[in-house]
Design a protein around this motif. Structure first.
Motif, PDB file in Angstrom:
ATOM      1  N   THR A 110       3.782  -2.321  15.348  1.00 38.84           N
ATOM      2  CA  THR A 110       5.195  -2.484  15.027  1.00 38.84           C
ATOM      3  C   THR A 110       5.940  -1.220  15.407  1.00 38.84           C
ATOM      4  OG1 THR A 110       4.560  -3.838  13.112  1.00 38.84           O
ATOM      5  CG2 THR A 110       6.847  -3.066  13.218  1.00 38.84           C
ATOM      6  N   PHE A 139       9.744   0.637  15.222  1.00 44.16           N
ATOM      7  CA  PHE A 139      11.109   0.670  14.697  1.00 44.16           C
ATOM      8  C   PHE A 139      11.889   1.722  15.483  1.00 44.16           C
ATOM      9  CE2 PHE A 139       8.362  -0.111  10.849  1.00 44.16           C
ATOM     10  CZ  PHE A 139       8.539  -1.487  10.837  1.00 44.16           C
ATOM     11  N   GLU A 198      16.541   3.185   7.770  1.00 46.93           N
ATOM     12  CA  GLU A 198      15.928   1.859   7.848  1.00 46.93           C
ATOM     13  C   GLU A 198      14.498   1.957   8.370  1.00 46.93           C
ATOM     14  OE1 GLU A 198      16.878  -2.630   9.610  1.00 46.93           O
ATOM     15  OE2 GLU A 198      18.108  -0.912  10.227  1.00 46.93           O
ATOM     16  N   ALA A 199      14.271   2.832   9.343  1.00 48.00           N
ATOM     17  CA  ALA A 199      12.914   3.038   9.869  1.00 48.00           C
ATOM     18  C   ALA A 199      12.006   3.573   8.774  1.00 48.00           C
ATOM     19  CB  ALA A 199      12.952   4.008  11.047  1.00 48.00           C
ATOM     20  N   TYR A 200      12.521   4.478   7.967  1.00 49.86           N
ATOM     21  CA  TYR A 200      11.772   5.024   6.824  1.00 49.86           C
ATOM     22  C   TYR A 200      11.421   3.905   5.838  1.00 49.86           C
ATOM     23  CZ  TYR A 200      11.264   7.619   2.383  1.00 49.86           C
ATOM     24  OH  TYR A 200      10.836   8.107   1.170  1.00 49.86           O
ATOM     25  N   GLU A 201      12.388   3.084   5.518  1.00 52.53           N
ATOM     26  CA  GLU A 201      12.210   1.988   4.559  1.00 52.53           C
ATOM     27  C   GLU A 201      11.186   0.971   5.064  1.00 52.53           C
ATOM     28  OE1 GLU A 201      15.674   0.172   1.771  1.00 52.53           O
ATOM     29  OE2 GLU A 201      15.783  -0.406   3.873  1.00 52.53           O
ATOM     30  N   LYS A 202      11.281   0.611   6.335  1.00 56.73           N
ATOM     31  CA  LYS A 202      10.379  -0.396   6.898  1.00 56.73           C
ATOM     32  C   LYS A 202       8.960   0.146   7.050  1.00 56.73           C
ATOM     33  CE  LYS A 202      13.715  -3.299   9.328  1.00 56.73           C
ATOM     34  NZ  LYS A 202      14.116  -3.889  10.624  1.00 56.73           N
ATOM     35  N   SER A 203       8.827   1.423   7.318  1.00 52.01           N
ATOM     36  CA  SER A 203       7.497   2.029   7.425  1.00 52.01           C
ATOM     37  C   SER A 203       6.766   1.967   6.090  1.00 52.01           C
ATOM     38  CB  SER A 203       7.609   3.490   7.884  1.00 52.01           C
ATOM     39  OG  SER A 203       8.180   3.566   9.164  1.00 52.01           O
ATOM     40  N   ALA A 215       7.243  -0.299   3.831  1.00 51.62           N
ATOM     41  CA  ALA A 215       6.869  -1.702   3.624  1.00 51.62           C
ATOM     42  C   ALA A 215       5.567  -2.037   4.341  1.00 51.62           C
ATOM     43  CB  ALA A 215       7.993  -2.610   4.107  1.00 51.62           C
ATOM     44  N   VAL A 216       5.403  -1.525   5.570  1.00 47.75           N
ATOM     45  CA  VAL A 216       4.148  -1.741   6.303  1.00 47.75           C
ATOM     46  C   VAL A 216       2.996  -1.061   5.577  1.00 47.75           C
ATOM     47  CG1 VAL A 216       2.922  -1.304   8.463  1.00 47.75           C
ATOM     48  CG2 VAL A 216       5.332  -1.953   8.518  1.00 47.75           C
ATOM     49  N   ASP A 237       1.678  -3.116   2.722  1.00 41.74           N
ATOM     50  CA  ASP A 237       0.891  -4.293   3.124  1.00 41.74           C
ATOM     51  C   ASP A 237      -0.592  -3.970   3.264  1.00 41.74           C
ATOM     52  OD1 ASP A 237       3.032  -5.988   3.172  1.00 41.74           O
ATOM     53  OD2 ASP A 237       3.394  -5.798   5.323  1.00 41.74           O
TER      54      ASP A 237
END
Length: 417
Positions: free
Chosen positions: A203, A205, A212-217, A219-220, A223
């Motif tokens: 993935t 970003f 947003e990149a920090y937030e999505k990282s 989340a990954v 998982d």
């Protein structure tokens, strides 16, 4: 005494030392001894007084602007000590070229590095330069300011307060990094299987707000490294790697990286660890020891860091490495920090409690942690004791439930439970 990044020996006086004067002036300063050969053996100079004049004249005639230096005669061995301080009017040029130290060698800087020196000489950061794109939106930043510090009003005055906007120059690069859409690289995340040939997921970003990149990282990360355990009517969240440590690592990578190169922050996820590699080594003025100890902090992107600080994503500047270390105080395997000229890599291992292991058992555990299965022949060479003792330690660790044994005889292999 040996040559180092900030120490050089010259047996005679030739123009080659002027490149090193440029390098020392452009970065952290250093010392050149004349009358000592490359092996550190004192040879002395025939006429130290004339040699001092030669050195001074060569520097004054060849280095522009004038560097800050002192010359001392070492009368006991007829050598000369030239001390060059880091200058404020960078870049310092020799024959219209700027130089830097690469370990014990002196090399010419490349074009991006020369641009950084020019900005530093003007006391300007790359993030403070006006950005090319001036049509920017900040919905992500607005949302996070509202959620984290209850700022309802969001306008140009808000951006001015955060040092992201100027009435004359407009938005700067720090603003672009925080904007919803931009032209900057981001974070590339790869989840591997049993080895690097097996990619389970990739993935990227990029061209989005670093927030947003920090937030999505994160989340990954959740998982793969968090799971729930049901205990009766309750659900308990478990972490393979402390989320706080990962947050600190990603935030530090975004805050401290160089943004004038087209290179992603790389996040390599394995079953037993995470490796985060960010572009740009240590900023000028800080040593590896100071970085690892957290004694001082030099912010490469202070405006971006200020936003992360206000949002509560980082604590007091300069404490990130210390906090990561503290989170692993009770762990068997500690985080690893690797610094090169152009990158910083932080390795976060899966957290394993001490489990009452002896010092020798921890040494074996560390070797085993780097692979799925290992025979005794691949463990013994990496510990300070012999094969016989290694076998005894593995049996003791098996009884403690720390290690599993698979196979029999010469085919026996061991793995962490």
């Amino acid at each position: 005494m040996y040559e180092m990044r900030t120490l050089e020996f010259k047996e005679t006086i030739t123009n080659t030392f002027l490149k090193t004067v440029s390098a020392f002036s452009n970065y952290d300063g250093g010392t050149i001894y004349f009358g000592i050969n490359d092996e550190g053996i004192v040879k002395g100079l025939v006429d130290v007084k004339q040699s001092c004049l030669d050195i001074e004249n060569k520097i004054n005639d060849s280095i522009f602007p004038q560097p800050n230096y002192t010359i001392e005669v070492q009368n006991k061995d007829q050598t000369i000590k030239l001390t060059v301080k880091s200058g404020l009017q960078k870049p310092y040029l020799y024959k219209s070229k700027a130089y830097k130290r690469n370990d014990t060698a002196t090399i010419e800087v490349d074009t991006p590095e020369l641009s950084r020196l020019i900005l530093e000489g003007k006391n300007i950061r790359y993030e403070e330069l006006p950005c090319k794109e001036q049509e920017l939106s900040f919905e992500v930043l607005h949302r996070m300011l509202k959620e984290n510090i209850q700022i309802e009003t969001f306008n140009k005055d808000t951006l001015k307060t955060l040092n992201l906007y100027d009435n004359v120059k407009g938005y700067n690069n720090a603003a672009a990094l925080l904007a919803d859409k931009n032209h900057f690289p981001g974070i590339d995340i790869v989840k591997f299987g049993e080895n690097i040939s097996i990619i389970q997921k990739r993935t990227t970003f990029e061209n989005i707000s670093v927030l947003e990149a920090y937030e999505k990282s994160i989340a990954v990360f959740r998982d793969y490294y968090q799971y729930e355990v049901i205990q009766g009517a309750d659900r308990k969240m478990m972490e393979k790697i402390p989320e706080t440590a990962f947050r600190e690592t990603i935030a530090n990578a975004l805050i401290h990286r160089v943004w004038d190169v087209e290179s992603q922050i790389r996040v390599l996820m394995f079953d037993d660890r995470i490796e985060v590699v960010s572009p740009g080594g240590l900023p000028s003025g800080i040593t590896l020891e100071e970085y690892l100890s957290g004694k001082i902090s030099i912010l490469r992107n202070r405006n971006l860091a200020n936003v992360f600080y206000r949002l509560g994503f980082v604590e007091i500047f300069g404490t990130g490495i210390t906090r990561i270390k503290q989170l692993y105080e009770e762990g068997v395997i500690k985080p690893d920090f690797e610094v090169s000229e152009n990158t910083i890599k932080i390795v976060l291992p899966v957290f394993e409690n001490n489990l009452n292991l002896t010092e020798d058992e921890r040494a074996v555990y560390t070797v085993l942690s780097k692979t799925m299965l290992k025979p005794i022949s691949e463990i013994a060479p990496y510990v300070s004791f012999g094969k016989s003792k290694t076998t005894q330690l593995l049996k003791a660790m098996e009884q403690k439930g720390v290690v599993n044994m698979e196979g029999k005889g010469r085919g026996t292999k061991y793995r962490i439970n």
